[in-house]
Design a protein around this motif. Sequence first.
Motif, short mmCIF file in Angstrom:
data_model
loop_
_atom_site.label_atom_id
_atom_site.label_comp_id
_atom_site.label_asym_id
_atom_site.label_seq_id
_atom_site.Cartn_x
_atom_site.Cartn_y
_atom_site.Cartn_z
N LEU A 86 0.83 -1.20 0.00
CA LEU A 86 0.00 0.00 0.00
C LEU A 86 0.87 1.25 0.00
O LEU A 86 1.64 1.49 0.93
N ALA A 87 0.75 2.06 -1.06
CA ALA A 87 1.51 3.31 -1.16
C ALA A 87 0.79 4.42 -0.40
O ALA A 87 1.39 5.17 0.35
N ASP A 122 -3.32 14.27 -5.48
CA ASP A 122 -1.98 14.07 -6.01
C ASP A 122 -1.80 12.56 -6.12
O ASP A 122 -1.86 11.85 -5.11
N ALA A 123 -1.60 12.07 -7.34
CA ALA A 123 -1.63 10.62 -7.57
C ALA A 123 -0.42 9.90 -6.98
O ALA A 123 -0.42 8.68 -6.89
N THR A 124 0.60 10.66 -6.56
CA THR A 124 1.79 10.00 -5.99
C THR A 124 1.67 9.81 -4.47
O THR A 124 2.28 8.91 -3.92
N ALA A 565 -4.51 1.40 -8.54
CA ALA A 565 -5.49 2.02 -7.65
C ALA A 565 -6.83 1.31 -7.75
O ALA A 565 -7.22 0.85 -8.83
N VAL A 566 -7.51 1.21 -6.62
CA VAL A 566 -8.86 0.65 -6.63
C VAL A 566 -9.69 1.31 -5.53
O VAL A 566 -9.19 1.63 -4.46
N GLY A 600 7.38 -2.20 -3.31
CA GLY A 600 8.24 -1.75 -2.22
C GLY A 600 7.53 -0.97 -1.14
O GLY A 600 8.16 -0.57 -0.15
N ALA A 601 6.24 -0.71 -1.28
CA ALA A 601 5.51 0.03 -0.24
C ALA A 601 4.98 -0.94 0.80
O ALA A 601 4.78 -2.12 0.52
#
Length: 719
Positions: A86-87, A122-124, A565-566, A600-601
């Motif tokens: 999860l980012a 912000d998509a990041t 993304a969901v 990596g998140a």
Amino acid sequence: MKGNVRANLFSRLSTRGRFGTGAAVASAAALIALQLGGSAAIAGVSSADIAASPAEEWLSYGRDYGEQRFSPLAQINAGTVSGMGLAWSADLDTARGQEATPLVHNGVLYVSTAWSMVKAYDATNGKLLWSYDPKVPRETLVRTCCDAVNRGVALYDNKVYVGTLDGRLVALNAATGKVTWSIVAVPNQHDYTITGAPRIVKGRVVIGESGSEYRARGYLAAYDAATGKLAWKFHTVPGDPKKGYENKAMSAAAKTWAGKWWTMGGGGTVWDSITYDPKTNLILFGTGNAEPWNPGPMGRKGSNLFTASVVAVHADTGAYAWHFQETPEDRWDFDSDAQITVADVMIDGQARHVAIHAPKNGHVYLLDVKTGKFVSAKAFVPVNWTTGIDPVTGQPTLNPDARYDKTGKAWLSMPGAIGAHSWQPQSYSQATGYLYIPANIAGFPYVADKGWKPTEIGFQTGMDSAATAMPANLQVREGAKAASVGALIAWDVAHQKQAWKVDLPSPWNGGVLSTAGNLVFQGNAEGNFVAYSADKGEKLWSFPTQTGVIAAPMTYSIRGVQYVAVLAGWGGVWDVAAGILAKKGAATHNISRLLVFKLGASGQLPAIPEPAKMVLDPPANFGTPQQIAAGAGHFGRYCSVCHGDAAISGDLNPDLRHSGVIASAAALRAVVLGGQLHTLGMVSFKSALTAADAEAIRAYLVHRANEDKALEAKAVASN
Ligand code: CA
């Protein structure tokens, strides 16, 4: 002709002009956004951008114009997905079903949520840039079959477009979320709603509507993206013959109807699929059921064009091109509204440009995009409403028993009204040639209400919902639960056969994304977001979402990092209407949240709050058998679509067996007739029900609560 040429020239000129103005507005907005310390990201999306569908972005509901939902991104792949975590996540302020697919452009993620709200992040990192609430009146719920859902926004130029539940089409400034224009895009706000995502075709916003269980006449319409001005409208069913038909397609369609269908609207609403094909310049869309479901009471006969069909119109004018009806004589709510995917597929050694459609009636159809000519059809789930499909014409032979209005008997149909596949988006992988279908394997009992008459309020189906309500019998309930399941099916399109299948314990799972990383992503009713290998269906990765997922995932890439993304959040028609079956999945409760993953998140979600233990503690039975039976009839007709089959509600709406309103006649009357809770969506039903009817409903609810209390005690005793 001369006039047309000039009109075309002028429209081209004004399009150029609009681009110019759009760019100026966009840069001004960017400047303002910068001054405010916000994001400088401006949509600036063109039709060419959508057609090119860059790998890093997701610019339209189905990603590309063909609505394939296949991403060329492959950083996250079958070999690396085990390292995905999860980012970021964002909690939503709408605790109802979440059905939308987010869009991403210039580093900004745009998403609609329940109640037609829109948010930009912000998509990041999930920083909220703006949010928009159209303030849909909660009373709108009474004219929705299927929860306060919205399936997505469209991006064009510097604007974000959303259709609202109460029938508006709204253009927002992509940089600020402020309204640029807003129109009412439905003929009236009593019978029509909008839940689908708009699409952009040649500078126009194309959108349909919902309402085939109310009094709607279906249509598809295109509006100027800059101004909201109507460009064209194509009706899917003929209107009142006395008023004259709008075009030749309507007069031809009228020959397939009988009775006074127009007094109920006719149905055929375009509530989900809209697919533009640049190659043929056609817009393909699916249409809903004929209205009401039961043809008997309105004297409806014939195939009822263009209901339960795929229809194509010319993109510039909205003029009829072709149609293919998938379910003639629809009486089972077999909407053909599921997404339509366009792809080039090699079939029998021939390159075919086909529309791939897997509607509620349970078959995968392949149609020639240019002509609408039937190529083939094959059932992807068990089907009993037809005994077979003609391999040349594509027309089904109806099982005579399925005409429940004619036989006068109950009919247990496979598939049922939920459909073998509904709006949950499918995905077609260019790498495997498979169509990934989020399938339901669940029957539905149909019984005609012989004395049925339309009313001004409520769900208009002509069904005897009391006769088909789930009985208070553990064996029957367990049997029905066991027979209602889901599946993720990988379908080999070229050969019209199943390649692999993952069985899922409950129906009503999420939409699907496939990628060039040999992956298929799907969330489910068990509360897991899962990655499978696209070629074999091997489960490679899973994340606990804490809530059922019904929406489809999407993916994008920013500065070399791929994200998936969901939108999580259980709900929709299965929750509100399916009664005890709605609770079958392990995570059939709503926690609305946007989840975004990357390699990596290792983000964590907060712990789930302990669910409140609901104990049935109803007043003593008081109704006579006649009163309870009458109450069951009224409840089935007016209440069950929101409060659940047999008064067992899903997660979103109050379970009336537990409600304080059943304690006294006055309390229930104040709500049902007095409209005491109208601001929460529970409007007055006094146009259809009397005080005696309300008391009969209360007698039924008290009876049902006592039945289930006894059943629970029995189940505890036998454990
Ligand atoms: Ca329908």
